[in-house]
Design an enzyme around this catalytic site. Structure first.
Site, mmCIF file in Angstrom:
data_model
loop_
_atom_site.group_PDB
_atom_site.id
_atom_site.type_symbol
_atom_site.label_atom_id
_atom_site.label_comp_id
_atom_site.label_asym_id
_atom_site.label_seq_id
_atom_site.Cartn_x
_atom_site.Cartn_y
_atom_site.Cartn_z
ATOM 1 N N GLY A 123 0.801 -1.221 0.000
ATOM 2 C CA GLY A 123 0.000 0.000 0.000
ATOM 3 C C GLY A 123 0.826 1.259 0.000
ATOM 4 N N SER A 124 0.601 2.160 -0.941
ATOM 5 C CA SER A 124 1.462 3.327 -1.072
ATOM 6 C C SER A 124 0.952 4.263 -2.167
ATOM 7 C CB SER A 124 2.887 2.864 -1.372
ATOM 8 O OG SER A 124 2.861 1.789 -2.300
#
EC number: 4.1.1.65
Length: 232
Positions: free
Chosen positions: A189-190
């Protein structure tokens, strides 16, 4: 086509960065089955999810001078004009920026948005706040890269988030890249930011789904010239 080849065509391979994680999940799953089978089935689901997270699918990239493609799978979270971070060295004037947020369900292999040469790579330590927040571009841990093209410089920033705690880069300064070539990965996640040359009009809108190496973010040349495609 054999059944084996048919399955291979439908299931993308796992990126090498994911081998230790998938192997670790699988080992824990075996232990959980030995302890209590319901726990083992939970471990099986998590192992499958881990393999899915680290998938490394082929993409068909439009190849034409001036096209800027998405560097990441995800959702276009912001399209704004904003002053780029100083480490990019792109000046103090607002530039068009397209931000793409990657959830834990998106493929996290990052691809070059353009064909060009890597002029600069700068790693900046930082926090791990929600990557969807605008201030994450300056406060969070990030890896910044500047690509030099015939139509100007393109800034690409890998930004860590709440869950993502490891930014991986496969490239070095001075290295040439083709559009859609894999250059890095962020775990769990980013966000990816792309800074375009001044005056460039983004061709995507907030909320739109982007596919790495395929979705066109901008056309630095304009017009509607023909294009070819490359699958990798």
């Amino acid at each position: 086509m054999s059944i084996v080849n048919s399955v291979r065509a439908q299931i993308p391979p796992i990126h090498r960065e994911g081998y230790p994680f998938v192997g670790g999940f699988a080992l824990v799953t075996l232990i959980l089955f030995w302890i209590w089978s319901p726990l083992g089935w939970i471990g099986t689901v998590l192992t499958i999810w881990c393999a899915y997270f680290f998938r490394n699918p082929a993409r068909t990239t439009p190849v034409r001078d001036g096209l800027v493609v998405s560097p990441a799978d995800g959702r276009v979270s912001m399209v704004v004009d904003i002053i780029p971070p100083p480490e990019l060295g792109l000046g103090a004037k607002p530039l068009p920026r397209v931000s793409i947020f990657m959830s834990v369900f998106n493929c996290h292999v990052n691809r070059s948005p353009v064909a060009g040469r890597i002029e600069r790579i700068v790693y900046s330590p930082g926090k791990f706040i929600n990557a969807e927040l605008d201030k994450a571009s300056e406060d969070n841990e990030r890896n910044s890269m500047v690509l030099s093209t015939e139509h100007g410089q393109i800034g690409v920033i890998q930004i860590a988030g709440l869950i993502a705690r490891r930014i991986v880069s496969f490239v070095r300064e001075g290295q040439p890249l083709v559009a859609g070539e894999r250059f890095g990965l962020i775990r769990f996640g980013s966000r990816l930011d792309v800074y375009l040359p001044e005056g460039t009009k983004p061709l995507v809108a907030e909320g739109q789904t982007a596919i790495a190496g395929e979705t066109i973010l901008a056309d630095l040349k304009g017009g509607d010239a023909g294009r070819t495609y490359r699958t990798d």
